[in-house]
Motif scaffolding. Sequence first.
Motif, PDB file in Angstrom:
ATOM      1  N   ALA A 194      27.937 -40.767  14.592  1.00 60.07           N
ATOM      2  CA  ALA A 194      29.353 -40.890  14.936  1.00 60.07           C
ATOM      3  C   ALA A 194      29.911 -39.501  15.216  1.00 60.07           C
ATOM      4  N   VAL A 195      31.135 -39.481  15.703  1.00 55.04           N
ATOM      5  CA  VAL A 195      31.911 -38.238  15.724  1.00 55.04           C
ATOM      6  C   VAL A 195      32.645 -38.159  14.388  1.00 55.04           C
ATOM      7  N   TYR A 196      32.504 -37.043  13.719  1.00 58.39           N
ATOM      8  CA  TYR A 196      33.110 -36.859  12.404  1.00 58.39           C
ATOM      9  C   TYR A 196      34.338 -35.965  12.530  1.00 58.39           C
ATOM     10  N   TYR A 197      35.425 -36.426  11.897  1.00 62.60           N
ATOM     11  CA  TYR A 197      36.700 -35.735  11.963  1.00 62.60           C
ATOM     12  C   TYR A 197      37.152 -35.315  10.571  1.00 62.60           C
ATOM     13  N   CYS A 198      37.702 -34.131  10.511  1.00 60.48           N
ATOM     14  CA  CYS A 198      38.338 -33.626   9.304  1.00 60.48           C
ATOM     15  C   CYS A 198      39.846 -33.853   9.446  1.00 60.48           C
ATOM     16  N   ALA A 199      40.515 -34.141   8.321  1.00 61.82           N
ATOM     17  CA  ALA A 199      41.947 -34.405   8.373  1.00 61.82           C
ATOM     18  C   ALA A 199      42.631 -33.904   7.115  1.00 61.82           C
ATOM     19  N   ALA A 200      43.928 -33.629   7.239  1.00 63.25           N
ATOM     20  CA  ALA A 200      44.732 -33.135   6.125  1.00 63.25           C
ATOM     21  C   ALA A 200      46.001 -33.967   5.999  1.00 63.25           C
ATOM     22  N   GLY A 201      46.378 -34.273   4.765  1.00 59.52           N
ATOM     23  CA  GLY A 201      47.566 -35.080   4.554  1.00 59.52           C
ATOM     24  C   GLY A 201      48.332 -34.659   3.318  1.00 59.52           C
ATOM     25  N   THR A 202      49.572 -35.145   3.228  1.00 56.90           N
ATOM     26  CA  THR A 202      50.446 -34.775   2.114  1.00 56.90           C
ATOM     27  C   THR A 202      51.171 -35.956   1.495  1.00 56.90           C
ATOM     28  N   LEU A 203      50.933 -37.177   1.966  1.00 60.28           N
ATOM     29  CA  LEU A 203      51.717 -38.323   1.513  1.00 60.28           C
ATOM     30  C   LEU A 203      51.530 -38.585   0.034  1.00 60.28           C
ATOM     31  N   TYR A 204      52.619 -38.503  -0.721  1.00 61.54           N
ATOM     32  CA  TYR A 204      52.558 -38.748  -2.157  1.00 61.54           C
ATOM     33  C   TYR A 204      52.125 -40.184  -2.425  1.00 61.54           C
ATOM     34  N   GLY A 205      51.154 -40.325  -3.327  1.00 61.27           N
ATOM     35  CA  GLY A 205      50.692 -41.655  -3.698  1.00 61.27           C
ATOM     36  C   GLY A 205      49.652 -42.248  -2.760  1.00 61.27           C
ATOM     37  N   SER A 206      49.241 -41.500  -1.751  1.00 63.36           N
ATOM     38  CA  SER A 206      48.240 -42.029  -0.820  1.00 63.36           C
ATOM     39  C   SER A 206      46.915 -42.266  -1.520  1.00 63.36           C
ATOM     40  N   THR A 207      46.218 -43.301  -1.069  1.00 61.79           N
ATOM     41  CA  THR A 207      44.868 -43.544  -1.572  1.00 61.79           C
ATOM     42  C   THR A 207      43.861 -42.628  -0.891  1.00 61.79           C
ATOM     43  N   MET A 208      44.294 -41.940   0.159  1.00 63.72           N
ATOM     44  CA  MET A 208      43.477 -41.017   0.945  1.00 63.72           C
ATOM     45  C   MET A 208      42.475 -41.735   1.831  1.00 63.72           C
ATOM     46  N   GLU A 209      42.500 -43.058   1.872  1.00 63.29           N
ATOM     47  CA  GLU A 209      41.513 -43.815   2.637  1.00 63.29           C
ATOM     48  C   GLU A 209      42.045 -44.324   3.967  1.00 63.29           C
ATOM     49  N   ARG A 210      43.333 -44.222   4.198  1.00 65.54           N
ATOM     50  CA  ARG A 210      43.930 -44.725   5.429  1.00 65.54           C
ATOM     51  C   ARG A 210      44.180 -43.569   6.380  1.00 65.54           C
ATOM     52  N   ASP A 211      43.737 -43.712   7.623  1.00 63.66           N
ATOM     53  CA  ASP A 211      43.893 -42.588   8.547  1.00 63.66           C
ATOM     54  C   ASP A 211      45.370 -42.321   8.841  1.00 63.66           C
ATOM     55  N   ARG A 212      46.208 -43.333   8.722  1.00 66.66           N
ATOM     56  CA  ARG A 212      47.629 -43.112   9.014  1.00 66.66           C
ATOM     57  C   ARG A 212      48.323 -42.270   7.948  1.00 66.66           C
ATOM     58  N   ASP A 213      47.649 -42.016   6.835  1.00 60.12           N
ATOM     59  CA  ASP A 213      48.213 -41.165   5.782  1.00 60.12           C
ATOM     60  C   ASP A 213      47.915 -39.686   6.000  1.00 60.12           C
ATOM     61  N   TYR A 214      47.274 -39.381   7.121  1.00 57.14           N
ATOM     62  CA  TYR A 214      46.913 -37.993   7.417  1.00 57.14           C
ATOM     63  C   TYR A 214      47.771 -37.482   8.563  1.00 57.14           C
ATOM     64  N   ASP A 215      48.175 -36.218   8.443  1.00 53.77           N
ATOM     65  CA  ASP A 215      49.084 -35.622   9.410  1.00 53.77           C
ATOM     66  C   ASP A 215      48.380 -34.760  10.459  1.00 53.77           C
ATOM     67  N   TYR A 216      47.263 -34.160  10.079  1.00 51.08           N
ATOM     68  CA  TYR A 216      46.599 -33.199  10.961  1.00 51.08           C
ATOM     69  C   TYR A 216      45.117 -33.553  11.062  1.00 51.08           C
TER      70      TYR A 216
END
Length: 126
Positions: A93-115
């Motif tokens: 696959a193509v592998y992507y790195c991402a960064a997020g700040t949403l309080y309470g996120s499970t960290m598993e949803r791509d929509r919870d990442y900002d960058y």
Amino acid sequence: QVQLIESGGGLVQAGGSLSLSCAASGRTIGDYYMGWFRRNPGKEREFVAASQRWPGGSRKYADSVKGRFIISRDNAKNTVYLQMNSLKPEDTAVYYCAAGTLYGSTMERDRDYDYWGQGTQVTVSS
């Protein structure tokens, strides 16, 4: 905002290992939870692994990679890593790195990442 650049992708035989890096600039990764996702053509982006922002914080893995992949972060180097062992053709696959700040996120949803980084291709041959 933070800029992310992935590296370390390539071609490897099944059973082999690869180590991906995600170098951040602009802001410290200590301000973010960090995740790795992957996507194949025609498929949705899939969660792989994530790490909370503080040292010793929780890590999460997709069931498909649990026990084979390890996410780690070096806040001093502003870099996140994904060590991939016992690779399988289905890890291609193509592998992507991402960064997020949403309080309470499970960290598993791509929509919870900002960058997001631009991605790096991983190909596992059988």
